[in-house]
Design a protein around this motif. Structure first.
Motif, mmCIF file in Angstrom:
data_model
loop_
_atom_site.group_PDB
_atom_site.id
_atom_site.type_symbol
_atom_site.label_atom_id
_atom_site.label_comp_id
_atom_site.label_asym_id
_atom_site.label_seq_id
_atom_site.Cartn_x
_atom_site.Cartn_y
_atom_site.Cartn_z
ATOM 1 N N CYS A 1 -30.453 28.396 -16.014
ATOM 2 C CA CYS A 1 -29.585 27.133 -15.478
ATOM 3 C C CYS A 1 -29.706 25.981 -16.584
ATOM 4 O O CYS A 1 -30.747 25.625 -17.204
ATOM 5 C CB CYS A 1 -30.542 26.625 -14.476
ATOM 6 S SG CYS A 1 -29.742 25.221 -13.460
ATOM 7 N N TYR B 1 -27.321 21.876 -10.385
ATOM 8 C CA TYR B 1 -28.370 22.008 -9.192
ATOM 9 C C TYR B 1 -27.673 22.705 -8.186
ATOM 10 O O TYR B 1 -28.309 23.797 -7.560
ATOM 11 C CB TYR B 1 -28.809 20.596 -8.701
ATOM 12 C CG TYR B 1 -29.765 20.837 -7.501
ATOM 13 C CD1 TYR B 1 -31.106 21.363 -7.885
ATOM 14 C CD2 TYR B 1 -29.415 20.668 -6.280
ATOM 15 C CE1 TYR B 1 -32.059 21.402 -6.903
ATOM 16 C CE2 TYR B 1 -30.362 20.932 -5.344
ATOM 17 C CZ TYR B 1 -31.665 21.283 -5.551
ATOM 18 O OH TYR B 1 -32.591 21.247 -4.489
ATOM 19 N N ASP B 2 -26.206 22.262 -7.732
ATOM 20 C CA ASP B 2 -25.673 23.031 -6.680
ATOM 21 C C ASP B 2 -25.340 24.477 -6.865
ATOM 22 O O ASP B 2 -25.760 25.505 -6.151
ATOM 23 C CB ASP B 2 -24.261 22.454 -6.289
ATOM 24 C CG ASP B 2 -24.647 21.066 -5.670
ATOM 25 O OD1 ASP B 2 -25.678 20.804 -5.261
ATOM 26 O OD2 ASP B 2 -23.684 20.397 -5.892
ATOM 27 N N VAL C 1 -29.728 31.045 -5.948
ATOM 28 C CA VAL C 1 -30.922 31.351 -5.058
ATOM 29 C C VAL C 1 -30.695 31.889 -3.857
ATOM 30 O O VAL C 1 -31.336 33.087 -3.348
ATOM 31 C CB VAL C 1 -32.037 30.312 -5.164
ATOM 32 C CG1 VAL C 1 -33.073 30.496 -4.223
ATOM 33 C CG2 VAL C 1 -32.426 30.216 -6.632
ATOM 34 N N SER C 2 -29.871 31.129 -3.060
ATOM 35 C CA SER C 2 -29.553 31.495 -1.412
ATOM 36 C C SER C 2 -28.909 33.086 -1.424
ATOM 37 O O SER C 2 -28.895 33.669 -0.450
ATOM 38 C CB SER C 2 -28.808 30.355 -0.756
ATOM 39 O OG SER C 2 -27.488 30.721 -1.396
ATOM 40 N N LYS D 1 -31.850 35.935 -1.599
ATOM 41 C CA LYS D 1 -33.109 35.879 -0.594
ATOM 42 C C LYS D 1 -33.669 37.223 -0.625
ATOM 43 O O LYS D 1 -33.357 38.437 -0.808
ATOM 44 C CB LYS D 1 -32.451 35.448 0.835
ATOM 45 C CG LYS D 1 -32.425 33.940 0.938
ATOM 46 C CD LYS D 1 -32.533 33.538 2.191
ATOM 47 C CE LYS D 1 -32.015 32.040 2.568
ATOM 48 N NZ LYS D 1 -32.238 31.070 1.573
ATOM 49 N N TYR E 1 -39.558 31.102 -8.711
ATOM 50 C CA TYR E 1 -39.137 30.315 -7.661
ATOM 51 C C TYR E 1 -39.881 30.700 -6.261
ATOM 52 O O TYR E 1 -40.290 31.569 -6.055
ATOM 53 C CB TYR E 1 -37.585 30.759 -7.186
ATOM 54 C CG TYR E 1 -37.107 29.621 -6.361
ATOM 55 C CD1 TYR E 1 -36.694 28.350 -6.725
ATOM 56 C CD2 TYR E 1 -36.782 30.186 -5.150
ATOM 57 C CE1 TYR E 1 -36.172 27.475 -5.656
ATOM 58 C CE2 TYR E 1 -36.121 29.038 -4.192
ATOM 59 C CZ TYR E 1 -36.073 27.965 -4.402
ATOM 60 O OH TYR E 1 -35.421 27.187 -3.519
ATOM 61 N N ASP F 1 -31.292 15.741 -9.169
ATOM 62 C CA ASP F 1 -31.883 16.773 -8.287
ATOM 63 C C ASP F 1 -32.684 17.655 -8.641
ATOM 64 O O ASP F 1 -33.794 18.270 -7.699
ATOM 65 C CB ASP F 1 -30.693 17.571 -7.533
ATOM 66 C CG ASP F 1 -29.861 16.839 -6.837
ATOM 67 O OD1 ASP F 1 -30.340 15.828 -6.118
ATOM 68 O OD2 ASP F 1 -28.406 17.058 -6.605
ATOM 69 N N ASN G 1 -35.901 17.538 -6.413
ATOM 70 C CA ASN G 1 -35.900 18.625 -5.251
ATOM 71 C C ASN G 1 -36.938 19.705 -5.967
ATOM 72 O O ASN G 1 -37.746 20.354 -5.124
ATOM 73 C CB ASN G 1 -34.723 19.048 -4.956
ATOM 74 C CG ASN G 1 -33.874 17.926 -4.358
ATOM 75 O OD1 ASN G 1 -34.232 17.041 -3.618
ATOM 76 N ND2 ASN G 1 -32.660 17.876 -4.324
ATOM 77 N N LEU G 2 -36.826 20.078 -7.201
ATOM 78 C CA LEU G 2 -37.833 21.242 -7.843
ATOM 79 C C LEU G 2 -38.969 20.673 -8.466
ATOM 80 O O LEU G 2 -39.719 21.359 -8.996
ATOM 81 C CB LEU G 2 -36.806 22.056 -8.624
ATOM 82 C CG LEU G 2 -35.781 22.644 -8.012
ATOM 83 C CD1 LEU G 2 -34.790 23.639 -9.299
ATOM 84 C CD2 LEU G 2 -36.221 23.845 -7.013
ATOM 85 N N CYS H 1 -28.793 26.463 -6.570
ATOM 86 C CA CYS H 1 -29.156 26.525 -5.175
ATOM 87 C C CYS H 1 -28.292 27.862 -4.580
ATOM 88 O O CYS H 1 -28.926 28.573 -3.864
ATOM 89 C CB CYS H 1 -28.909 25.253 -4.407
ATOM 90 S SG CYS H 1 -30.168 24.032 -4.818
ATOM 91 N N GLN H 2 -27.189 27.822 -4.855
ATOM 92 C CA GLN H 2 -26.377 28.939 -4.476
ATOM 93 C C GLN H 2 -26.763 30.367 -4.858
ATOM 94 O O GLN H 2 -27.042 31.212 -4.170
ATOM 95 C CB GLN H 2 -24.650 28.580 -4.788
ATOM 96 C CG GLN H 2 -23.991 29.896 -4.079
ATOM 97 C CD GLN H 2 -22.412 29.306 -4.645
ATOM 98 O OE1 GLN H 2 -21.968 28.511 -5.050
ATOM 99 N NE2 GLN H 2 -21.455 30.412 -4.239
#
Length: 123
Positions: free
Chosen positions: A69, A12-13, A19-20, A23, A99, A83, A87-88, A16-17
């Motif tokens: 993933c 998960y981490d 995706v961020s 942006k 996403y 997570d 979260n998703l 998230c990284q």
């Protein structure tokens, strides 16, 4: 030259990284059970779906991102508090999602090339 960027992440981490760091891009994410040393997932549906999803990648929008993933071992995935589920709101693997939108294909839906292609081609 690929028209889209492909990123492979684990957990998960890392997801998230990834995706961020992208942006503003159109992000499609495919979630699969972890693979062993031979490259085989513990999730039989993931093994069946992956070539179908990969077969439709040519239909991804220009400049989009495809994130592959691995969600973890089976025991981790089965935990309702992981997570990905919390979260998703993932309910199963394989899952393919656009996403930031409600568009999502879950489990057997990922076996249908036409559904995968529609997700990649329709807004």
């Amino acid at each position: 030259m690929a028209r889209f960027e492909e990123v492979s992440v684990h957990g998960y981490d890392e997801f998230c990284q990834a995706v961020s760091e992208r942006k503003g891009k159109d992000v499609f994410a495919y979630f699969s059970g972890d693979k062993d040393a031979e490259g085989k997932s513990w999730c039989p549906d993931c093994v069946k779906a992956e070539p179908i999803v990969r077969g439709q990648l040519a239909h991804l929008p220009e400049d989009s991102v495809f994130i592959y993933c691995q969600v973890g071992e089976r025991a981790f995935w089965k935990d309702p508090k992981n997570d990905f589920k919390k979260n998703l709101k993932l309910t199963g693997v394989p899952s393919l999602l656009r996403y930031g939108t409600p568009q999502k294909l879950v489990e057997e839906e990922c076996f249908k090339a036409d559904l995968v292609r529609m997700m990649f081609t329709e807004d």
